[in-house]
Design an enzyme around this catalytic site. Structure first.
Site, PDB file in Angstrom:
ATOM      1  N   GLY A 127       4.852   5.136  -3.892  1.00 33.37           N
ATOM      2  CA  GLY A 127       5.731   6.261  -4.127  1.00 33.37           C
ATOM      3  C   GLY A 127       7.148   5.774  -4.378  1.00 33.37           C
ATOM      4  O   GLY A 127       7.374   4.663  -4.848  1.00 33.37           O
ATOM      5  N   VAL A 166       0.862  -1.181   0.000  1.00 37.84           N
ATOM      6  CA  VAL A 166       0.000   0.000   0.000  1.00 37.84           C
ATOM      7  C   VAL A 166       0.899   1.232   0.000  1.00 37.84           C
ATOM      8  O   VAL A 166       1.645   1.479   0.947  1.00 37.84           O
ATOM      9  CB  VAL A 166      -0.930   0.013   1.227  1.00 37.84           C
ATOM     10  CG1 VAL A 166      -1.793   1.267   1.203  1.00 37.84           C
ATOM     11  CG2 VAL A 166      -1.786  -1.243   1.264  1.00 37.84           C
ATOM     12  N   GLU A 216      11.759  18.552   1.344  1.00 38.53           N
ATOM     13  CA  GLU A 216      10.401  18.623   0.827  1.00 38.53           C
ATOM     14  C   GLU A 216      10.006  20.078   0.555  1.00 38.53           C
ATOM     15  O   GLU A 216      10.628  21.018   1.064  1.00 38.53           O
ATOM     16  CB  GLU A 216       9.426  18.027   1.848  1.00 38.53           C
ATOM     17  CG  GLU A 216       9.700  16.586   2.216  1.00 38.53           C
ATOM     18  CD  GLU A 216       9.341  15.616   1.112  1.00 38.53           C
ATOM     19  OE1 GLU A 216       8.615  16.011   0.181  1.00 38.53           O
ATOM     20  OE2 GLU A 216       9.790  14.455   1.180  1.00 38.53           O
ATOM     21  N   ALA A 257      15.555 -16.143   1.709  1.00 35.97           N
ATOM     22  CA  ALA A 257      14.292 -16.268   2.440  1.00 35.97           C
ATOM     23  C   ALA A 257      13.842 -17.716   2.564  1.00 35.97           C
ATOM     24  O   ALA A 257      13.004 -18.037   3.413  1.00 35.97           O
ATOM     25  CB  ALA A 257      13.210 -15.448   1.746  1.00 35.97           C
ATOM     26  N   LYS A 295      11.918   9.258  15.256  1.00 32.69           N
ATOM     27  CA  LYS A 295      12.882   8.154  15.213  1.00 32.69           C
ATOM     28  C   LYS A 295      13.550   7.958  16.569  1.00 32.69           C
ATOM     29  O   LYS A 295      13.758   6.818  17.004  1.00 32.69           O
ATOM     30  CB  LYS A 295      13.926   8.441  14.141  1.00 32.69           C
ATOM     31  CG  LYS A 295      13.346   8.545  12.739  1.00 32.69           C
ATOM     32  CD  LYS A 295      14.353   9.103  11.753  1.00 32.69           C
ATOM     33  CE  LYS A 295      13.748   9.301  10.382  1.00 32.69           C
ATOM     34  NZ  LYS A 295      14.679   9.964   9.434  1.00 32.69           N
TER      35      LYS A 295
END
Length: 431
Positions: free
Chosen positions: A15, A12, A194, A36, A209
């Site tokens: 970007g 989902v 940004e 994996a 963070k």
């Protein structure tokens, strides 16, 4: 018995990072399958605009307009949340996915900083993974390093450069001698900042963070509200130059400590000695230092953002899920995470850099020195530069080790003084 069936993921958010995850899974498909123990394949995707050109072919994947429906699909084994935001759609998706018994991989530090304990509880109750390596420091495996590699250690302090935008701005100011505003504009033009850089330059992103790192490091509940946050807007070219002359570089550092006084968490620009590793972290890189009682000092450095590094961290989490290698999201069960009071920062003792812009007239230095004397702050050195076109004078004072409460008392006594032409700049010096 090994399970060689493909692990099917639903992504989902398509970007930069989402597209990067698809690209990485395709490029390193054979290697990832071997590591994996089973193939990892994309089965469904969801994003705002189906027609947008992302540089990847999404036609093999089921397109789902409703992201919550994606989380409930039978052909989705793991949900990857890459839409961002502390609340709203991201949080709804996370709750639906975990509630449906689907492991969740996310890069969303804001959501974890605000709702991490709630989501960890849901994952714990369902006995499924909640993985978030990409949420802190991009491609640097600092989450795994703290949760697994340093698990046997008592961590006394964790700190570092947690925002690449701010580090790019500060190191460019350092290199070019430019002022903050000009470098910010350049960073926006080059894509390092940004269009609305508030979360970055005001320290909020780094604080998200830091609160996650503190929980992992100390076994405490996440307390984002307890982080003292100061950004870099007021750092000037003068500060950069004077710090360099004193043997320091300015970095925006997130720092957390946990002791008898409580949990200390702060993001602010500080002076870092030039012989410290953080002083040599340039551009948009991130770095984290963790100090353990047996392992000593651990130093993690690397790219903190961008398509490749962040996608790498997401896929590393997916590999862990495919291997069934996961533990409690915050290294121990939520019930065992301590709820610590916020430490009183006034008790902290450090040398401090103080920059004043003052009137060019007799008695100003004596006024400042008197305020420091009355507050019990001892002066280590003073630098005064000549008058500028506007008549102001740059005055830099470095203090001996002093309590922060004493520094604040001194500043309060100078508040409103006609001798000062602007608010002072205060930056601790890293011990």
């Amino acid at each position: 018995m090994e399970d060689h069936r493909p692990m099917r993921i639903g992504i989902v958010g398509l970007g930069t990072v989402g597209a990067g995850v698809v690209r990485l899974l395709e490029t390193n498909e054979a290697l990832i399958t071997r590591r994996a123990g089973r193939p990892i394949v994309v089965s469904a995707v969801s994003a705002r605009d189906r027609t947008k050109d992302r540089g990847i072919d999404i036609s093999p994947f089921a397109w789902v307009d409703d992201m919550n429906e994606l989380a409930r699909r039978d052909d989705v084994d793991v949900v990857v949340e890459l839409i961002g935001g502390a609340d709203g759609p991201a949080l709804s998706l996370a709750r639906v996915a975990l509630g449906a018994g689907k492991p969740l991989v996310t890069a969303n530090k804001a959501m974890l900083a605000h709702h991490g304990m709630d989501l960890a509880g849901l994952a714990e109750k369902a006995g499924i993974p909640l993985k978030y390596e990409a949420a802190v420091a991009g491609g640097i495996p600092v989450i795994k390093g703290l949760r697994e590699g340093a698990a046997a250690n008592e961590i006394s302090r964790v700190y570092g450069i947690l925002n690449g935008t701010c580090n790019y701005i500060l190191t460019t100011m350092e290199r070019d001698g430019s002022d903050f505003g000009a470098v910010l504009e350049e960073a926006q033009r080059l894509g390092f900042a940004e269009a609305d850089p508030t979360f970055d330059i005001d320290g909020i992103d780094a604080a998200h963070k830091l609160s996650i790192l503190a929980s992992l490091a100390f076994g405490t509940q996440i307390d984002f509200a307890g982080v003292d946050i100061h950004g870099i807007r007021n750092v000037t070219a003068d500060d950069i130059r004077e710090a360099a002359g004193l043997g320091y570089r300015i970095r925006l550092v997130g720092m957390a400590e946990n002791d008898a006084d409580g949990l200390f968490q702060r993001v602010r620009p500080i002076l870092v000695p030039t012989d410290h590793p953080l002083a040599h972290v340039g551009g948009p890189l991130n770095a984290v230092v963790a100090e353990g009682n047996f392992v000593g000092s651990l130093f993690f450095q690397g790219a903190g953002a961008g398509e490749g590094p962040t996608a790498s961290a997401v896929v590393a989490d997916l590999i862990d899920v495919a291997r069934d290698e996961y533990g409690d999201p915050f290294a121990m069960q939520v019930a065992h995470l301590l709820r610590q009071p916020k430490a009183d920062s006034g008790n902290r003792v450090a040398r401090t850099y103080l920059r004043f812009m003052v009137q060019d007239r007799p008695g100003v230095l004596a006024e400042i020195a008197a305020a420091m004397r009355d507050a019990g702050v001892s002066i280590e050195s003073v630098i005064q530069r000549g008058a500028r076109e506007d008549g102001s004078v740059l005055l830099v004072v470095v203090t001996h080790h002093s309590a922060e409460s004493a520094i604040q008392t001194m500043l309060k006594s100078l508040a409103g003084s006609e001798s000062l032409t602007s608010d002072p700049m205060v930056m601790p010096i890293l011990n």
